[in-house]
Design a protein around this motif. Structure first.
Motif, short mmCIF file in Angstrom:
data_model
loop_
_atom_site.label_atom_id
_atom_site.label_comp_id
_atom_site.label_asym_id
_atom_site.label_seq_id
_atom_site.Cartn_x
_atom_site.Cartn_y
_atom_site.Cartn_z
N LEU A 219 0.84 -1.19 0.00
CA LEU A 219 0.00 0.00 0.00
C LEU A 219 0.87 1.25 0.00
CD1 LEU A 219 -2.62 -0.93 2.75
CD2 LEU A 219 -2.89 -1.15 0.27
N LYS A 220 0.52 2.19 -0.85
CA LYS A 220 1.16 3.51 -0.84
C LYS A 220 0.36 4.40 0.09
CE LYS A 220 3.86 6.85 -2.56
NZ LYS A 220 5.34 6.85 -2.51
N LEU A 221 1.05 4.94 1.11
CA LEU A 221 0.38 5.78 2.11
C LEU A 221 0.89 7.21 1.96
CD1 LEU A 221 0.78 3.43 5.23
CD2 LEU A 221 -1.02 3.41 3.49
N PRO A 222 0.11 8.09 1.35
CA PRO A 222 0.57 9.48 1.13
C PRO A 222 0.56 10.29 2.43
CG PRO A 222 -1.67 9.23 0.36
CD PRO A 222 -1.22 7.85 0.77
N ILE A 223 1.50 9.95 3.31
CA ILE A 223 1.59 10.61 4.61
C ILE A 223 2.56 11.78 4.50
CG2 ILE A 223 2.27 10.34 7.03
CD1 ILE A 223 1.60 7.36 6.74
N LYS A 224 2.16 12.92 4.96
CA LYS A 224 3.04 14.08 4.95
C LYS A 224 3.99 14.00 6.14
CE LYS A 224 -0.28 17.15 2.69
NZ LYS A 224 -1.06 18.41 2.81
N THR A 225 5.28 14.03 5.86
CA THR A 225 6.27 13.98 6.93
C THR A 225 6.23 15.27 7.73
OG1 THR A 225 7.70 12.57 5.60
CG2 THR A 225 8.71 13.69 7.48
#
Length: 393
Positions: free
Chosen positions: A384-390
């Protein structure tokens, strides 16, 4: 072999047929090796070993020496202890009755309620259960742990005959005992819920109950309208919150390793999970199910709400790994890809934690996408690609 009268008396004390024969043979013939004892008692050799072990646990037989010899414990000593055990069991069942009295919702006080009570033990329990099922005119209800399920299976002919005769037969099984709940032979009559084990109860036509203490191995027949009413009230609550056994078995076949953890909760979670597991699905299709699963999870671990997303994802990975067999869960903070490997052919990780994880991501405005999905030789991989903002410090 011992006479039928002696064997019947031993069975009344709770011994099985083979245990009764073995003990009577030792009393009559003295110490013997198990192989010789099996012949004397007319018991298959493999069953004789099991019977000797069981009699040893009950304090009726000792095994000593080389070669190993079986010896009967003196009847006065051994049976005296069994009588004390029976008295303790009776007291324990009466304590259960007291607890059941307190369960009576809307039935008024049960104190002082007149009724008849009688203990049942040994093979008489299943015989009496069969009689009561066969004699029911309207309904048979059961709240069953492992032992209760065994007795129901031994009475399945009577159960089916009663159902064919327009008697309403409904059974609630303990979802935390998956071995018992797997009994597909009861599928048309049963639901599963997280009721907790240790006791079982059958009620018949709202007038009589058979209470079973699994720890003590005895039953108590109760003829008390208010106690039976309290039991039926408790049964209806369990039945309403339960999952159809057929659906529970589908979950287990799909590879869910903690199916019981959701039993008795939001039934829509199960319905959605099964549909997703057994058909083609997309992450988007799981949205309502995921939201419901996460809502329940938050009630269990509210502190997770305060964790930073990337820290929480690591915790979620551990939860996912703990709920899957032959699993590996990795999260790459650079690529934002979570890789989940698991021992199942289900198209998604077959654990309620995965549904809750998707709900968590949705609650944070994160829409995961599938970048890889494959199954080979019973092992599956989902990425899964998780577009989490660092978060910058």
């Amino acid at each position: 072999m011992a006479g039928a009268g002696v064997l019947d008396r031993l069975k009344e004390l709770g011994l099985s047929e083979y245990e009764s024969r073995i003990y009577a043979a030792l009393l009559r013939g003295g110490p013997a090796k198990v192989a010789d004892l099996a012949v004397k008692a007319g018991v298959p050799r493999t069953k004789a070993y099991d019977a000797v072990k069981s009699l040893g646990r009950k304090g009726l037989v000792e095994v000593r020496g080389r070669p190993l010899m079986c010896m009967a414990v003196d009847p006065e000593e051994a049976l005296g202890e069994m009588v004390e055990d029976e008295e303790r069991r009776a007291r324990r069942l009466r304590r259960i009755l007291e607890e059941l009295r307190r369960l009576g919702r809307g039935t008024g006080s049960l104190e002082g309620q007149e009724g008849r009570y009688s203990l049942v033990a040994g093979t008489a329990i299943v015989d009496r259960l069969r009689e009561l099922i066969s004699g029911a005119a309207r309904e048979v209800h059961g709240m069953l742990d492992h032992w209760g399920v065994e007795l129901a299976l031994e009475s399945k002919r009577e159960i089916r005959a009663a159902a064919l005769g327009d008697v309403e037969v409904r059974l609630v099984l303990d979802g935390y005992d998956e071995e018992s709940a797997r009994n597909a032979e009861l599928v048309e009559f049963a639901r599963v819920t997280s009721r907790g084990g240790g006791w079982s109860a059958f009620t018949f036509d709202g007038r009589m109950a058979l209470l079973l203490d699994s720890g003590a191995g005895v039953g108590m027949l109760v003829e008390s309208p208010l106690i039976v009413e309290a039991l039926d009230s408790l049964f209806e609550e369990m039945w309403r919150s339960g999952m159809p056994l057929e659906r529970f078995l589908e979950l287990l076949r799909a590879g869910v390793t903690s199916a019981a953890g959701l039993v008795g909760g939001e039934v829509e979670i199960y319905a959605g999970a099964i549909e997703a597991m057994l058909s083609n699905f997309s992450i988007e299709d799981l949205a309502p199910v995921a939201d419901a699963a996460y809502s329940r999870f938050v009630r269990l671990l509210p502190e997770m709400e305060a964790e930073p997303v990337e820290a929480a994802v690591v915790v979620w990975g551990a939860l996912l790994g703990g709920g899957l067999s032959h699993s590996s869960v990795r999260y790459d903070q650079l690529t934002k890809i979570m890789t989940i490997e698991y021992g199942s052919q289900a198209r998604m990780p077959p654990t309620p934690w995965f549904l809750a994880f998707l709900g968590y991501l949705r609650s944070r405005g994160i829409e995961p996408s599938v970048v890889h999905s494959s199954t080979e030789q019973g092992m599956s991989v989902l990425q899964l690609k998780l577009p989490i903002k660092t978060q910058l410090i």
